[in-house]
Write a protein that holds these residues in place. Structure first.
Motif, short mmCIF file in Angstrom:
data_model
loop_
_atom_site.label_atom_id
_atom_site.label_comp_id
_atom_site.label_asym_id
_atom_site.label_seq_id
_atom_site.Cartn_x
_atom_site.Cartn_y
_atom_site.Cartn_z
N ASP A 1 9.35 9.20 -8.34
CA ASP A 1 10.66 8.22 -8.62
C ASP A 1 10.66 6.91 -8.00
OD1 ASP A 1 12.18 10.42 -10.33
OD2 ASP A 1 12.07 11.65 -8.43
N LEU A 2 9.95 7.05 -6.53
CA LEU A 2 10.38 6.07 -5.61
C LEU A 2 8.95 5.97 -4.80
CD1 LEU A 2 12.07 3.78 -4.50
CD2 LEU A 2 12.80 5.54 -2.94
N ILE A 3 8.40 4.82 -4.69
CA ILE A 3 7.49 4.54 -3.81
C ILE A 3 7.74 3.67 -2.54
CG2 ILE A 3 4.86 3.52 -3.33
CD1 ILE A 3 4.67 4.09 -6.39
N ILE A 4 7.60 3.87 -1.34
CA ILE A 4 8.07 3.28 -0.13
C ILE A 4 6.89 2.99 0.71
CG2 ILE A 4 9.68 2.71 1.60
CD1 ILE A 4 11.26 5.16 0.48
N CYS A 5 6.35 1.86 0.71
CA CYS A 5 5.15 1.58 1.60
C CYS A 5 5.62 0.68 2.57
CB CYS A 5 4.22 0.55 0.62
SG CYS A 5 2.69 0.23 1.34
N ALA A 6 5.51 1.43 3.96
CA ALA A 6 5.71 0.89 5.02
C ALA A 6 4.54 0.11 5.66
CB ALA A 6 6.11 1.84 6.23
N THR A 7 4.65 -1.16 5.92
CA THR A 7 3.74 -2.08 6.44
C THR A 7 3.95 -3.32 6.91
OG1 THR A 7 1.61 -2.93 5.68
CG2 THR A 7 3.40 -3.10 4.21
N LEU A 8 3.37 -3.77 7.92
CA LEU A 8 3.46 -4.98 8.48
C LEU A 8 2.47 -6.06 8.11
CD1 LEU A 8 1.89 -6.06 11.46
CD2 LEU A 8 3.37 -4.33 12.45
N HIS B 1 0.26 -8.74 -0.08
CA HIS B 1 0.89 -10.45 -0.15
C HIS B 1 2.11 -10.41 0.24
CE1 HIS B 1 -2.47 -10.37 -3.33
NE2 HIS B 1 -1.97 -9.47 -3.92
N PRO B 2 2.66 -11.70 0.54
CA PRO B 2 4.05 -11.70 1.15
C PRO B 2 4.95 -11.18 0.07
CG PRO B 2 3.03 -13.67 1.58
CD PRO B 2 2.07 -13.03 0.87
N THR C 1 3.35 -4.50 -1.90
CA THR C 1 2.31 -3.62 -2.09
C THR C 1 2.77 -2.35 -3.06
OG1 THR C 1 1.65 -4.24 0.00
CG2 THR C 1 0.46 -2.55 -0.90
N ALA C 2 4.16 -1.90 -2.82
CA ALA C 2 4.50 -0.49 -3.46
C ALA C 2 4.37 -1.09 -5.13
CB ALA C 2 5.94 -0.31 -3.32
N SER D 1 9.33 -17.92 7.49
CA SER D 1 10.00 -19.17 7.30
C SER D 1 10.28 -19.92 8.56
CB SER D 1 11.41 -18.66 6.67
OG SER D 1 12.34 -17.91 7.35
N HIS D 2 10.25 -19.14 9.69
CA HIS D 2 10.42 -19.91 11.00
C HIS D 2 9.16 -20.83 11.28
CE1 HIS D 2 10.18 -20.49 15.45
NE2 HIS D 2 11.45 -20.37 15.19
N SER D 3 8.06 -20.37 10.98
CA SER D 3 6.82 -21.27 11.21
C SER D 3 5.88 -21.07 10.18
CB SER D 3 6.22 -20.99 12.81
OG SER D 3 7.09 -20.79 13.65
N PRO D 4 6.18 -21.71 8.73
CA PRO D 4 5.29 -21.58 7.77
C PRO D 4 4.05 -22.03 8.09
CG PRO D 4 7.37 -22.95 7.28
CD PRO D 4 7.51 -22.54 8.73
N THR D 5 2.82 -21.87 7.47
CA THR D 5 1.56 -21.96 7.88
C THR D 5 1.21 -23.54 7.70
OG1 THR D 5 1.09 -19.74 7.08
CG2 THR D 5 -0.58 -21.27 7.38
#
Ligand code: COA
Length: 337
Positions: A81-88, A92-93, A97-98, A208-212
């Motif tokens: 029913d649900l996919i939760i992908c924990a990642t830092l 992609h932004p 990933t889920a 958003s604080h320091s875009p590339t």
């Protein structure tokens, strides 16, 4: 939680992992940096870590771990029913990933999202899965921690790059009824945050604080920056307090706990938590010597290895704990099914 036999519970019914083949040993790091294998092992307990090959990514590792977890749980992807992908370190932004996993797994009816709580991500994701199940919003949830840390560590910073590794772990969390002693249960979860310490463990660039820009790249802002001693102290305090509260909420005396599987960041952090909780060595699991800190993947990988090694068995009550950037922190008490 005082669950009777008809109470709906959330239980982990299958685990899967994926670890890249390439190992990076402390001896190899000696050749790359001003460090010594002895320093690394004494200060961290880490002997080697896995490094993703160019074609291995957070998504590909999560996919393999998820497939294995679904097989072990005997659950078809179409029933998720649900996919939760924990990642830092998402693929992609955006998109999540889920979303990529949903398509690749053939999880045709699943919703999905990524969850970012740094190294505590798996505990946070598990808490969401448990809440969805107990509230009746979902029956079958895939919870994943997957990280390609090698792509966000600064390989010129010896105080951080020695710590991290790549990998993925996945858990199938299902709605179960009947006695917790048989089917298992996530009995309690505790989460905490201390945003006042956000800058102590951070990737400052790329958001958003320091875009590339060329300047952010020149300043190496796209890599992890860390105040090691501040993180160390807060991790010990955070994980032990969270475990104590989670045990209280699960009506569990610490003497009745069978195993603690804490975030695998540093052996000295885990040992300090162990001392604060008064746990004997045989009740504390460590595999960080093989993989280093795999961030959100570390707890599910450690649960998997503990089970494979016969340290985690049916009926046991296990405390899991995580700590990371944010500072984010969490713990849960699980009755293993
Ligand atoms: N090899 C050799 N020396 C190193 C080194 C390395 N890889 N990394 C740092 N050092 C040096 C430091 O520069 C410092 O030198 P100085 O005294 O000349 O300035 C010295 O070792 C001691 O540094 P210190 O920070 O006091 O060491 P420590 O005992 O705190 O260990 C960590 C450093 C990073 C291992 C430790 O602080 C830690 O594990 N913190 C938590 C990190 C973590 O788990 N982060 C992720 C959480 S999710």
């Amino acid at each position: 939680m005082n669950a009777n036999n008809s109470t709906l519970r959330a239980a982990i019914t299958g685990l899967g992992v994926y670890l890249p083949e390439k190992r990076l040993t402390n001896q190899e790091l000696e050749q790359m940096l001003d460090t010594s294998a002895e320093w690394i092992v004494q200060r961290t307990g880490i002997c080697e870590r896995r490094i993703a090959a160019p074609k291995e990514t957070t998504f590909t590792m999560a996919l393999e771990a998820s497939r294995q977890a679904l097989t072990v749980a005997n659950l078809s992807a179409a029933k998720v029913d649900l996919i939760i992908c924990a990642t830092l370190t998402p693929e992609h932004p955006f998109p999540s990933t889920a979303s990529l996993l949903q398509h690749a797994l053939g999880a045709t009816r699943a919703a999905g999202f990524d969850l970012e709580a740094a190294c505590a991500g798996f505990i946070y994701a598990l808490s969401v899965a448990r809440a969805y199940i107990i509230s009746g919003m979902a029956e079958n949830i895939l919870v994943i921690g997957s990280e390609t840390m090698s792509r966000v560590v600064d390989w010129e910073d010896r105080s951080t790059c020695i710590l991290f590794g790549d990998g993925a772990g996945a858990a199938v969390v299902r709605a179960v009824r009947g006695p917790a002693e048989v089917g298992g249960a996530i009995e309690s979860v505790v989460l905490a945050n201390d945003g006042s310490k956000a800058s102590a463990l951070i990737i400052p660039g790329g958001g958003s604080h320091s875009p590339t820009t060329e300047e952010t790249v020149r300043q190496r802002l796209h890599f992890i920056q860390m105040n090691g001693s501040e993180v160390f102290k807060a991790a010990v305090r955070g994980m032990s307090d969270a475990c104590l509260l989670a045990a209280e909420r699960a009506d569990l005396k610490l003497s009745e706990l069978d195993l603690m599987v804490a975030h695998q960041a540093n052996a000295r952090i885990i040992e300090a938590v162990q001392r604060r909780l008064g746990l004997p060595d045989y009740k504390v699991y460590q595999n960080l010597q093989r993989y280093g800190n795999t961030s959100a993947a570390s707890v599910p990988i450690a649960l998997y290895d503990a089970q494979q090694e016969g340290r985690l068995r049916s009926g046991m009550r296990v405390a899991i704990a995580g700590f990371g950037g944010g500072f984010s922190c969490g713990a849960a008490i699980i009755r293993w099914g």
